[in-house]
Scaffold this motif. Structure first.
Motif, PDB file in Angstrom:
ATOM      1  N   VAL A   7      -6.391  68.891  39.728  1.00 43.70           N
ATOM      2  CA  VAL A   7      -6.015  67.828  38.686  1.00 43.70           C
ATOM      3  C   VAL A   7      -5.185  66.905  39.520  1.00 43.70           C
ATOM      4  O   VAL A   7      -6.057  64.970  39.063  1.00 43.70           O
ATOM      5  N   THR A   8      -4.798  66.518  40.343  1.00 39.07           N
ATOM      6  CA  THR A   8      -4.383  65.450  41.519  1.00 39.07           C
ATOM      7  C   THR A   8      -5.933  65.164  42.029  1.00 39.07           C
ATOM      8  O   THR A   8      -6.177  64.135  41.947  1.00 39.07           O
ATOM      9  N   TYR A  11      -7.361  62.862  39.179  1.00 36.88           N
ATOM     10  CA  TYR A  11      -7.041  61.927  38.811  1.00 36.88           C
ATOM     11  C   TYR A  11      -7.232  60.360  39.997  1.00 36.88           C
ATOM     12  O   TYR A  11      -6.786  59.133  39.580  1.00 36.88           O
ATOM     13  N   MET A  12      -7.340  61.193  41.565  1.00 37.06           N
ATOM     14  CA  MET A  12      -7.696  60.217  42.703  1.00 37.06           C
ATOM     15  C   MET A  12      -9.385  59.562  42.112  1.00 37.06           C
ATOM     16  O   MET A  12      -9.415  58.323  42.987  1.00 37.06           O
ATOM     17  N   ILE A  14     -10.003  58.006  39.166  1.00 35.22           N
ATOM     18  CA  ILE A  14      -9.756  57.253  37.967  1.00 35.22           C
ATOM     19  C   ILE A  14     -10.264  56.072  38.376  1.00 35.22           C
ATOM     20  O   ILE A  14     -10.370  54.964  37.579  1.00 35.22           O
ATOM     21  N   GLU A 128      -9.027  56.332  44.727  1.00 39.33           N
ATOM     22  CA  GLU A 128      -8.444  55.192  44.503  1.00 39.33           C
ATOM     23  C   GLU A 128      -8.570  54.171  45.277  1.00 39.33           C
ATOM     24  O   GLU A 128      -8.261  52.837  44.675  1.00 39.33           O
ATOM     25  N   TRP A 159       1.107  54.234  38.628  1.00 36.54           N
ATOM     26  CA  TRP A 159       0.133  55.111  38.239  1.00 36.54           C
ATOM     27  C   TRP A 159       0.044  56.592  38.741  1.00 36.54           C
ATOM     28  O   TRP A 159      -0.155  57.639  38.174  1.00 36.54           O
ATOM     29  N   HIS A 160       1.123  56.510  39.964  1.00 37.94           N
ATOM     30  CA  HIS A 160       1.535  57.768  40.648  1.00 37.94           C
ATOM     31  C   HIS A 160       2.305  58.296  39.757  1.00 37.94           C
ATOM     32  O   HIS A 160       2.522  59.935  39.707  1.00 37.94           O
ATOM     33  N   LEU A 163       2.299  61.783  37.999  1.00 33.76           N
ATOM     34  CA  LEU A 163       1.899  62.987  39.120  1.00 33.76           C
ATOM     35  C   LEU A 163       3.680  63.248  39.535  1.00 33.76           C
ATOM     36  O   LEU A 163       3.775  64.826  39.929  1.00 33.76           O
ATOM     37  N   HIS A 168       4.769  66.579  41.830  1.00 35.68           N
ATOM     38  CA  HIS A 168       4.166  65.780  43.360  1.00 35.68           C
ATOM     39  C   HIS A 168       4.961  65.386  43.600  1.00 35.68           C
ATOM     40  O   HIS A 168       5.375  64.221  44.103  1.00 35.68           O
TER      41      HIS A 168
END
Length: 264
Positions: A7-8, A11-12, A14, A128, A159-160, A163, A168
């Motif tokens: 997922v992480t 996500y990076m 996006i 990113e 944005w983080h 997570l 995280h």
């Protein structure tokens, strides 16, 4: 744990997808205008090695905190992986680590981090950075270095948040972790922006991003004590170390740079 990593990783990418959609479908312009350049210069090397300075500064500052001590056996790291390996695997890892001198382990970790930072981690960092130091920085350049860096850093930190709230980086303090992460990105933002501007390439920023992520575990793997708010790059020790690097970059920019960026 593996699902969280997947997922992480996804996500990076996006910010990169948003940058590509905006640039190609809305602006109908080339991605090269976002700093997509492979023309190497000394700032690529700086981007690759500067995280090492941050890492060792973070380690040194962490050791100044009460209850924190140097532990080259990496016992804290072993404690963290107990939940994701079997007892037999843990014993094997402990046995393997005990058979290797601590300085060899540290040098191996550094080498692995540097290699990962300029390869696979740089790819995820690019996911990113094409958004942050590519699209956003290009759009906000008119505001000047410090204001644009602050807005990018704030956006990056917020944005983080999803997570961070899932544990995280700050598993012990996820709510406070959102604030800590935002402070961290606000501090990292001018450094990454400086690298982006000086190198004239968003790829250099991706290399620094990737290498920082790859080496981030080193300061906390070599100590005992502290918690996720105090030690490591994402803790208070890291924030202080990064602030010192900003001061150093500002001094360089003011006194030595032929084309000042920070001190205009």
């Amino acid at each position: 744990m593996p699902n969280a990593l997947i997922v992480t990783a996804v996500y990076m990418f996006i910010p990169m997808l948003i940058a590509i959609i905006t640039q190609k479908l809305i602006y109908r312009e080339s991605l090269k205008s976002l700093g997509l350049s492979w023309k190497l210069n000394k700032w690529f090397l700086v981007a690759w090695l500067l995280p090492l300075i941050i890492v060792f500064a973070t380690l040194a500052i962490s050791l100044l905190f009460p209850g924190v001590e140097y532990s080259p056996t990496m016992s804290e790291e072993l404690e963290r992986i107990k939940s994701i390996v079997t007892p037999e695997e843990l014993k094997q890892i402990q046995s393997d680590l005990a058979a290797v001198p601590s300085y060899v382990l540290i040098l191996t970790r550094i080498l692995q981090g540097l290699i990962a930072g300029v390869t696979i981690n740089a790819v995820f960092g690019f996911g990113e950075e094409l958004g942050w130091r590519g699209l956003l920085q290009t759009e906000l350049n008119f505001m000047g270095f410090w204001k644009s860096s602050a807005i990018i850093g704030l956006t990056w930190g917020v944005w983080h948040a999803p997570l961070i709230l899932q544990g995280h980086n700050y598993p012990q303090h996820p709510q406070i972790g959102v604030l800590m992460m935002t402070i961290l990105t606000l501090l990292l933002s001018p450094i990454y922006s400086y690298i982006r501007i000086k190198s004239k390439s968003v790829i250099a920023a991706a290399i620094m991003h990737g290498t920082t992520n790859a080496l981030a575990v080193l300061p906390i793997s070599l100590i005992k004590g502290g918690n996720d708010l105090t030690v490591g790059i994402t803790g208070l020790a890291g924030l202080i170390a990064i602030a010192i690097v900003i001061i150093g970059l500002f001094a360089y920019d003011y006194f030595l740079a032929k084309e000042p960026v920070m001190s205009k």
